[in-house]
Design an enzyme around this catalytic site. Structure first.
Site, PDB file in Angstrom:
ATOM      1  N   TYR A 146      -9.548  11.355   4.072  1.00  0.00           N
ATOM      2  CA  TYR A 146      -9.630  11.241   2.613  1.00  0.00           C
ATOM      3  C   TYR A 146     -10.918  11.863   2.078  1.00  0.00           C
ATOM      4  O   TYR A 146     -10.954  12.386   0.974  1.00  0.00           O
ATOM      5  CB  TYR A 146      -9.532   9.780   2.173  1.00  0.00           C
ATOM      6  CG  TYR A 146      -8.242   9.111   2.604  1.00  0.00           C
ATOM      7  CD1 TYR A 146      -7.040   9.424   1.978  1.00  0.00           C
ATOM      8  CD2 TYR A 146      -8.225   8.180   3.631  1.00  0.00           C
ATOM      9  CE1 TYR A 146      -5.860   8.819   2.367  1.00  0.00           C
ATOM     10  CE2 TYR A 146      -7.043   7.560   4.025  1.00  0.00           C
ATOM     11  CZ  TYR A 146      -5.862   7.882   3.396  1.00  0.00           C
ATOM     12  OH  TYR A 146      -4.697   7.273   3.783  1.00  0.00           O
ATOM     13  N   HIS A 200       2.604  14.439  -0.120  1.00  0.00           N
ATOM     14  CA  HIS A 200       2.966  14.232   1.295  1.00  0.00           C
ATOM     15  C   HIS A 200       4.418  14.662   1.537  1.00  0.00           C
ATOM     16  O   HIS A 200       4.723  15.380   2.486  1.00  0.00           O
ATOM     17  CB  HIS A 200       2.838  12.760   1.672  1.00  0.00           C
ATOM     18  CG  HIS A 200       1.433  12.261   1.822  1.00  0.00           C
ATOM     19  ND1 HIS A 200       0.515  12.849   2.641  1.00  0.00           N
ATOM     20  CD2 HIS A 200       0.796  11.187   1.271  1.00  0.00           C
ATOM     21  CE1 HIS A 200      -0.634  12.172   2.598  1.00  0.00           C
ATOM     22  NE2 HIS A 200      -0.484  11.163   1.762  1.00  0.00           N
ATOM     23  N   HIS A 253      -6.643   0.181   5.465  1.00  0.00           N
ATOM     24  CA  HIS A 253      -6.632   1.173   6.548  1.00  0.00           C
ATOM     25  C   HIS A 253      -7.270   0.673   7.839  1.00  0.00           C
ATOM     26  O   HIS A 253      -7.104   1.299   8.886  1.00  0.00           O
ATOM     27  CB  HIS A 253      -7.321   2.461   6.085  1.00  0.00           C
ATOM     28  CG  HIS A 253      -6.627   3.095   4.909  1.00  0.00           C
ATOM     29  ND1 HIS A 253      -6.591   2.495   3.663  1.00  0.00           N
ATOM     30  CD2 HIS A 253      -5.932   4.246   4.785  1.00  0.00           C
ATOM     31  CE1 HIS A 253      -5.918   3.258   2.817  1.00  0.00           C
ATOM     32  NE2 HIS A 253      -5.494   4.332   3.468  1.00  0.00           N
ATOM     33  N   HIS A 267       0.096  11.976  -5.512  1.00  0.00           N
ATOM     34  CA  HIS A 267      -0.475  11.975  -4.159  1.00  0.00           C
ATOM     35  C   HIS A 267       0.639  11.811  -3.119  1.00  0.00           C
ATOM     36  O   HIS A 267       0.734  12.577  -2.154  1.00  0.00           O
ATOM     37  CB  HIS A 267      -1.502  10.842  -4.043  1.00  0.00           C
ATOM     38  CG  HIS A 267      -2.069  10.673  -2.677  1.00  0.00           C
ATOM     39  ND1 HIS A 267      -3.264  11.228  -2.284  1.00  0.00           N
ATOM     40  CD2 HIS A 267      -1.587  10.036  -1.578  1.00  0.00           C
ATOM     41  CE1 HIS A 267      -3.499  10.940  -1.012  1.00  0.00           C
ATOM     42  NE2 HIS A 267      -2.490  10.212  -0.553  1.00  0.00           N
ATOM     43  N   GLU A 268       1.474  10.804  -3.333  1.00  0.00           N
ATOM     44  CA  GLU A 268       2.541  10.525  -2.352  1.00  0.00           C
ATOM     45  C   GLU A 268       3.562  11.653  -2.300  1.00  0.00           C
ATOM     46  O   GLU A 268       4.012  12.052  -1.225  1.00  0.00           O
ATOM     47  CB  GLU A 268       3.233   9.193  -2.685  1.00  0.00           C
ATOM     48  CG  GLU A 268       2.330   7.971  -2.615  1.00  0.00           C
ATOM     49  CD  GLU A 268       1.596   7.840  -1.300  1.00  0.00           C
ATOM     50  OE1 GLU A 268       2.097   8.352  -0.274  1.00  0.00           O
ATOM     51  OE2 GLU A 268       0.497   7.265  -1.293  1.00  0.00           O
ATOM     52  N   GLU A 282      -3.683  14.770   2.860  1.00  0.00           N
ATOM     53  CA  GLU A 282      -4.142  13.884   1.784  1.00  0.00           C
ATOM     54  C   GLU A 282      -4.549  14.658   0.528  1.00  0.00           C
ATOM     55  O   GLU A 282      -4.694  14.072  -0.539  1.00  0.00           O
ATOM     56  CB  GLU A 282      -5.315  13.037   2.276  1.00  0.00           C
ATOM     57  CG  GLU A 282      -4.995  12.132   3.464  1.00  0.00           C
ATOM     58  CD  GLU A 282      -3.829  11.205   3.204  1.00  0.00           C
ATOM     59  OE1 GLU A 282      -3.568  10.891   2.033  1.00  0.00           O
ATOM     60  OE2 GLU A 282      -3.156  10.809   4.184  1.00  0.00           O
ATOM     61  N   HIS A 289       0.857  -1.197   0.000  1.00  0.00           N
ATOM     62  CA  HIS A 289       0.000   0.000   0.000  1.00  0.00           C
ATOM     63  C   HIS A 289       0.890   1.243   0.000  1.00  0.00           C
ATOM     64  O   HIS A 289       1.769   1.398   0.840  1.00  0.00           O
ATOM     65  CB  HIS A 289      -0.944   0.007   1.210  1.00  0.00           C
ATOM     66  CG  HIS A 289      -1.946   1.115   1.101  1.00  0.00           C
ATOM     67  ND1 HIS A 289      -3.119   0.981   0.398  1.00  0.00           N
ATOM     68  CD2 HIS A 289      -1.921   2.395   1.536  1.00  0.00           C
ATOM     69  CE1 HIS A 289      -3.779   2.126   0.421  1.00  0.00           C
ATOM     70  NE2 HIS A 289      -3.072   3.004   1.101  1.00  0.00           N
ATOM     71  N   ALA A 290       0.637   2.130  -0.958  1.00  0.00           N
ATOM     72  CA  ALA A 290       1.538   3.277  -1.157  1.00  0.00           C
ATOM     73  C   ALA A 290       1.628   4.151   0.089  1.00  0.00           C
ATOM     74  O   ALA A 290       0.635   4.381   0.783  1.00  0.00           O
ATOM     75  CB  ALA A 290       1.045   4.109  -2.334  1.00  0.00           C
TER      76      ALA A 290
HETATM   77  O1  X8Z Z   1      -4.253   5.334   1.179  1.00  0.00           O
HETATM   78  C1  X8Z Z   1      -4.230   6.174   0.305  1.00  0.00           C
HETATM   79  C2  X8Z Z   1      -2.903   6.703  -0.215  1.00  0.00           C
HETATM   80  C3  X8Z Z   1      -1.876   6.752   0.856  1.00  0.00           C
HETATM   81  S1  X8Z Z   1      -2.245   7.901   2.099  1.00  0.00           S
HETATM   82  C4  X8Z Z   1      -2.400   5.822  -1.330  1.00  0.00           C
HETATM   83  N1  X8Z Z   1      -5.378   6.592  -0.262  1.00  0.00           N
HETATM   84  C5  X8Z Z   1      -6.685   6.087   0.166  1.00  0.00           C
HETATM   85  C6  X8Z Z   1      -6.864   4.635  -0.209  1.00  0.00           C
HETATM   86  O2  X8Z Z   1      -6.085   4.111  -1.011  1.00  0.00           O
HETATM   87  O3  X8Z Z   1      -7.809   4.001   0.291  1.00  0.00           O
HETATM   88  C7  X8Z Z   1      -5.521   7.607  -1.307  1.00  0.00           C
HETATM   89  C8  X8Z Z   1      -6.970   7.619  -1.660  1.00  0.00           C
HETATM   90  C9  X8Z Z   1      -7.697   6.962  -0.535  1.00  0.00           C
HETATM   91 ZN    ZN Z   2      -2.002   9.844   1.373  1.00  0.00          ZN
END
Ligand code: X8Z
Ligand code: ZN
Length: 610
Positions: free
Chosen positions: A516, A381, A506, A377-378, A406, A348-349
């Site tokens: 988000y 950050h 998450h 996105h990254e 975010e 997960h990024a």
């Molecule tokens: O988790 C993330 C990023 C890292 S903060 C890749 N996002 C959420 C997800 O993937 O569920 C970005 C969009 C929503």
């Molecule tokens: Zn993020």
């Protein structure tokens, strides 16, 4: 999480002051009187400790996320325990100045210390150890989760994501949809116990439960946060409803009765994403002839020989064009851009700041338009982290609120428009205005579709932490919220033997999610304001701020504030407004809304909430 997404460290690193003795009730002995002066001294030495712990624990988390093994999981559990214990100790120590009048900065820092933890442990070694072991195990178990559809054919998260994005075979989609959800029932017992321990820790710090702690971080009364989220959701729901109606109809055209439900919901396996959270991957399934964007970013990247490194370089160059310094050498040396073949990593990024000079991303990049967005996105950050790290004291090294963190990279990615792609040499010429609906539809499938998902995740967690949802009703509550907000349903029967929330990173990763949702509102506010700064008068979705140093300077001014001021001040510094407001995203997609409503005319829209 914002600083190290996925590492579970957010706000943990609030240091200790070794020479003051504190007993288990949090009552200081041999401590100086609680005055403004002693507060300033305490904060100063706490900030030294914070920085040290941040760097130490960060290395442990980084190694674990990049080499997920039994031993690195043990190491991260140790580091996490130490960090949490420091956070708890400091939160308790900070109470000492509760009744003391302190200057603005000291009061704000004290308050941030008290609410810094994401999952506080109770003030005893046994439970803080248990909590740290559980969170490390949850994270590692998720990271190594695999679904084997036959012997030797085992799929990791990235493989499943790829199949969901590209397969149009409803049976295959259903199979991997169910398969991925076999990784999470083993997490449930740990999750239940984690909720119990973290709640106990939160109560000790003076919060009703852990959800109340999470809601306390928005510079407004915690009790007002759900209503604030609902207010924003109310602004954008009509747009979502139009999209839902259109997409459902197209899926029924394509898949027939598999997509048809009596209650009007969309089966969750048909939306191009294993969590049905962003739907851009099914653009080809749902778009009509007059909704052609004129290009496909994935094909452009692949056709032009882009590899992960080049994609990240392009993202870095965007920020440089705004006037930011490029990411340092160590970023390129230490980041992870591709999934290694020979070991387990947390795919997960995430974006990391391991010190004030050490920034990294960790991501298993595929050559797709979706991942090109995620790279921006990254990097958002990382550029945010560097801006505040260089300017602010350790306690203020965070975003204005977590939704800001975010939103930044996504806001930048909104400027990856056709004209910007022409500049990059990826596109020959800009598609004309006849392609606008296609461009907007493609983006709405990701950004508008995300909104109800973004809000429901923490509705679930708030209920879990408050006890309104119990382990006996976890899964039912999850699906009832999915239905209520998203109008999405499980394609096969689910029971409490399933733990479907646990199949979303998450949840085991314990990253709060309301951020988000806020980010999806804020990024359009930022975009609208920035386009105003460049004097843009055309449609918002054609505006790019690429190369504009004035916007870059204004953006930097907001970023370097960190969390030193209440978030409305930061928002005002960049946009001139002090409120989050869904009208920017509504305006952005207004032409699409009109188009969708024309297409939906005469159809039965909406779903029942059961
Ligand atoms: O988790 C993330 C990023 C890292 S903060 C890749 N996002 C959420 C997800 O993937 O569920 C970005 C969009 C929503
Ligand atoms: Zn993020």
């Amino acid at each position: 999480m914002d600083k190290r997404i996925g590492a579970g460290l957010a706000g943990v690193l609030i240091g200790a002051v070794a020479y003051w003795v504190i007993d288990t009730q949090g009552i200081m002995e041999a401590a100086p009187p609680a005055t403004e002066e002693s507060a300033a001294e305490w904060i100063a030495s706490a900030e030294i400790e914070i920085e040290e712990m941040w760097e130490y624990a960060g290395s442990a988390y980084w190694v674990n996320a990049n080499f997920v093994t039994y031993d690195t999981t043990n190491l991260v559990a140790r580091a996490s325990q130490e960090a949490t214990e420091l956070g708890v100790r400091l939160a308790n120590e900070a109470k000492r100045w509760n009744g003391v009048e302190l200057s603005g900065d000291l009061r704000r820092k004290m308050d941030l210390v008290k609410m810094g933890l994401t999952l506080p442990a109770p003030d005893n070694a046994a439970e803080s150890k248990e909590l740290a072991e559980i969170t490390a195990r949850l994270d590692s178990t998720y990271a190594t989760g695999k679904y084997c559809r036959s012997e030797g054919d085992c799929l990791a998260d990235v493989d499943i994501i790829q199949i969901m994005a590209t397969s149009r075979d409803a049976d295959e989609l259903l199979d991997v949809w169910q398969g991925w959800r076999t990784i999470s029932p083993p997490l449930k017992d740990d999750y239940v116990r984690m909720v119990e321990i973290a709640n106990k820790g939160s109560v000790e710090l003076g919060y009703a439960d852990t959800g109340a702690l999470w809601r306390s971080k928005y510079d407004m009364p915690a009790a007002d946060v759900p209503a604030e989220a609902d207010r924003l959701w109310g602004q954008v729901k009509p747009l979502y409803d139009s999209l839902h109606c259109y997409v459902r109809d197209k899926l029924i055209e394509n898949y027939g009765e598999v997509a048809e439900t009596a209650d009007g919901t969309i089966p969750a396996h048909l939306l191009g994403n294993i969590w049905a959270q962003q739907w851009g991957n099914i653009f080809d399934v749902v778009a009509e002839g007059d909704a052609d964007p004129g290009y496909d970013l994935t094909k452009l990247l692949q056709g032009n020989g882009y590899d992960p490194l080049r994609m990240v370089q392009a993202g870095d160059a965007f920020f440089v064009g705004l006037g930011f310094e490029p990411m340092p050498e160590t970023f390129w040396e230490r980041s992870l851009f591709s999934k290694p073949r020979d070991r387990a990593v947390q795919c997960h990024a995430s974006a990391w700041d391991l010190s004030t000079t050490d920034y990294r991303i960790k991501m298993c990049i595929d050559i797709t338009g979706e991942d090109f967005n995620t790279i921006h996105h990254e990097l958002g950050h990382n550029f945010y982290q560097r801006a505040y790290n260089l300017k602010q004291d350790p306690i203020y090294r965070d975003s204005a609120h977590d939704g800001f963190h975010e939103a930044i990279g996504d806001f930048i990615a909104l400027s990856v428009t056709p004209s910007y792609l022409v500049n990059l040499g990826l596109l020959q010429e800009e598609p004309d205005a006849s392609k606008d609906i296609g461009l907007l539809l493609a983006q709405a499938l990701d950004k508008v579709a995300f909104l109800p998902f973004g809000i429901m995740i923490d509705q679930w967690r708030w209920q879990v932490f408050s006890g309104e949802a119990t382990p006996e009703t976890y899964n039912a509550t999850w699906w009832s919220l999915r239905q209520q907000y998203q109008g999405v349903s499980a394609p096969v029967e689910r029971t409490e033997a399933n733990f479907d929330p646990g199949a979303k990173y998450h949840i085991p990763g314990n990253t709060p999610y309301l951020r988000y949702f806020f980010a999806h509102i804020l990024q359009y506010q930022f975009h609208e304001a920035a386009c105003g700064m460049v004097g843009w008068e055309g449609p918002l979705h054609r505006c790019t701020i690429a190369g504009n140093k004035e916007v870059g300077a204004r953006l930097n001014a907001m970023l370097e504030m960190g969390s030193s001021q209440p978030w409305p001040d930061a928002l005002e510094a960049f946009t001139g407004t002090r409120e989050m407001d869904g009208s920017a995203i509504v305006k952005y997609f207004a032409p699409l809304k009109t188009w969708l409503d024309e297409k939906n005319a005469g159809k039965t829209c909406g779903w029942t909430t059961g």
